[in-house]
Design a protein around this motif. Sequence first.
Motif, short mmCIF file in Angstrom:
data_model
loop_
_atom_site.label_atom_id
_atom_site.label_comp_id
_atom_site.label_asym_id
_atom_site.label_seq_id
_atom_site.Cartn_x
_atom_site.Cartn_y
_atom_site.Cartn_z
N THR A 292 77.47 11.39 16.46
CA THR A 292 78.74 10.68 16.40
C THR A 292 78.93 9.78 17.61
O THR A 292 78.39 10.03 18.68
N ILE A 293 79.71 8.73 17.41
CA ILE A 293 80.00 7.78 18.48
C ILE A 293 81.43 8.04 18.94
O ILE A 293 82.36 8.09 18.12
N GLN A 294 81.59 8.21 20.24
CA GLN A 294 82.89 8.52 20.83
C GLN A 294 83.23 7.49 21.89
O GLN A 294 82.35 6.93 22.53
N GLU A 295 84.52 7.29 22.10
CA GLU A 295 84.95 6.47 23.22
C GLU A 295 85.27 7.40 24.37
O GLU A 295 85.87 8.46 24.19
N GLY A 296 84.85 7.01 25.56
CA GLY A 296 85.09 7.83 26.73
C GLY A 296 85.33 6.98 27.96
O GLY A 296 85.23 5.75 27.92
N THR A 297 85.64 7.66 29.06
CA THR A 297 85.91 7.00 30.32
C THR A 297 84.96 7.55 31.37
O THR A 297 84.81 8.77 31.49
N ILE A 298 84.32 6.67 32.13
CA ILE A 298 83.43 7.09 33.21
C ILE A 298 84.27 7.74 34.30
O ILE A 298 85.20 7.12 34.83
N THR A 299 83.96 8.99 34.62
CA THR A 299 84.73 9.72 35.65
C THR A 299 83.95 9.93 36.93
O THR A 299 84.54 10.26 37.95
N GLY A 300 82.63 9.80 36.88
CA GLY A 300 81.83 10.01 38.07
C GLY A 300 80.44 9.43 37.91
O GLY A 300 79.91 9.38 36.80
N LEU A 301 79.88 8.97 39.02
CA LEU A 301 78.54 8.40 39.02
C LEU A 301 77.68 9.13 40.04
O LEU A 301 78.11 9.38 41.17
N GLN A 302 76.49 9.49 39.63
CA GLN A 302 75.50 10.11 40.50
C GLN A 302 74.18 9.36 40.27
O GLN A 302 74.03 8.69 39.25
N PRO A 303 73.22 9.51 41.17
CA PRO A 303 71.93 8.82 40.95
C PRO A 303 71.23 9.25 39.67
O PRO A 303 70.45 8.48 39.10
N TYR A 304 71.51 10.44 39.17
CA TYR A 304 70.85 10.94 37.97
C TYR A 304 71.61 10.65 36.69
O TYR A 304 71.10 10.89 35.60
N GLY A 305 72.84 10.13 36.77
CA GLY A 305 73.58 9.82 35.56
C GLY A 305 75.05 9.61 35.79
O GLY A 305 75.54 9.60 36.92
N ALA A 306 75.78 9.43 34.68
CA ALA A 306 77.21 9.17 34.72
C ALA A 306 77.95 10.24 33.92
O ALA A 306 77.55 10.59 32.81
N PHE A 307 79.05 10.74 34.49
CA PHE A 307 79.89 11.70 33.80
C PHE A 307 80.95 10.95 33.01
O PHE A 307 81.56 10.01 33.52
N VAL A 308 81.16 11.37 31.77
CA VAL A 308 82.09 10.69 30.88
C VAL A 308 83.10 11.70 30.35
O VAL A 308 82.73 12.76 29.84
N SER A 309 84.38 11.36 30.48
CA SER A 309 85.44 12.19 29.90
C SER A 309 85.64 11.76 28.46
O SER A 309 85.89 10.59 28.16
N LEU A 310 85.53 12.73 27.55
CA LEU A 310 85.71 12.45 26.13
C LEU A 310 87.10 12.84 25.66
O LEU A 310 87.41 12.74 24.48
N GLY A 311 87.94 13.29 26.57
CA GLY A 311 89.28 13.74 26.22
C GLY A 311 89.28 15.23 25.96
O GLY A 311 88.25 15.89 25.89
N ASP A 312 90.48 15.81 25.84
CA ASP A 312 90.64 17.24 25.57
C ASP A 312 89.89 18.11 26.59
O ASP A 312 89.31 19.13 26.24
N ASN A 313 89.87 17.67 27.85
CA ASN A 313 89.18 18.41 28.92
C ASN A 313 87.69 18.62 28.62
O ASN A 313 87.12 19.64 28.97
N VAL A 314 87.09 17.68 27.94
CA VAL A 314 85.67 17.76 27.60
C VAL A 314 84.95 16.61 28.32
O VAL A 314 85.40 15.47 28.28
#
Length: 122
Positions: free
Chosen positions: A7-29
């Motif tokens: 599935t394709i979800q819309e999210g917001t980038i919450t953090g960046l590290q050299p190994y990747g990006a953390f994305v908030s998908l909502g609902d504390n996920v």
Amino acid sequence: MRYKIGTIQEGTITGLQPYGAFVSLGDNVQGLIHVSEIQVGYTKNINSILNVGDKVNVQIIDIDEYSKKISLSLRTLKSVPQPSGFKRKKYFTNKNKKIGFATLEKKLPQWIEMALDDLSLK
């Protein structure tokens, strides 16, 4: 968990590290976009492509049922340009000048003779 692989979800980038990006998908996920899933090809600096707070569409590529970790991808949503025409094959040596392995061919009989001499000494 209401998320499914593919599935394709819309999210917001919450953090960046050299190994990747953390994305908030909502609902504390939250999910992680591994650096190899940011774009097609090599990503030298993730900060030059993504910023904290960016809204992105991501595809869910894996969900670990035990730890509830979600793996995301931006790369799967981008189309890869197809090369046009044929590329000229590049050779390590110049085949028109007849150089390269020719020196090996000349030395091979000497090396065989040396090896046979060494075997006969034993």
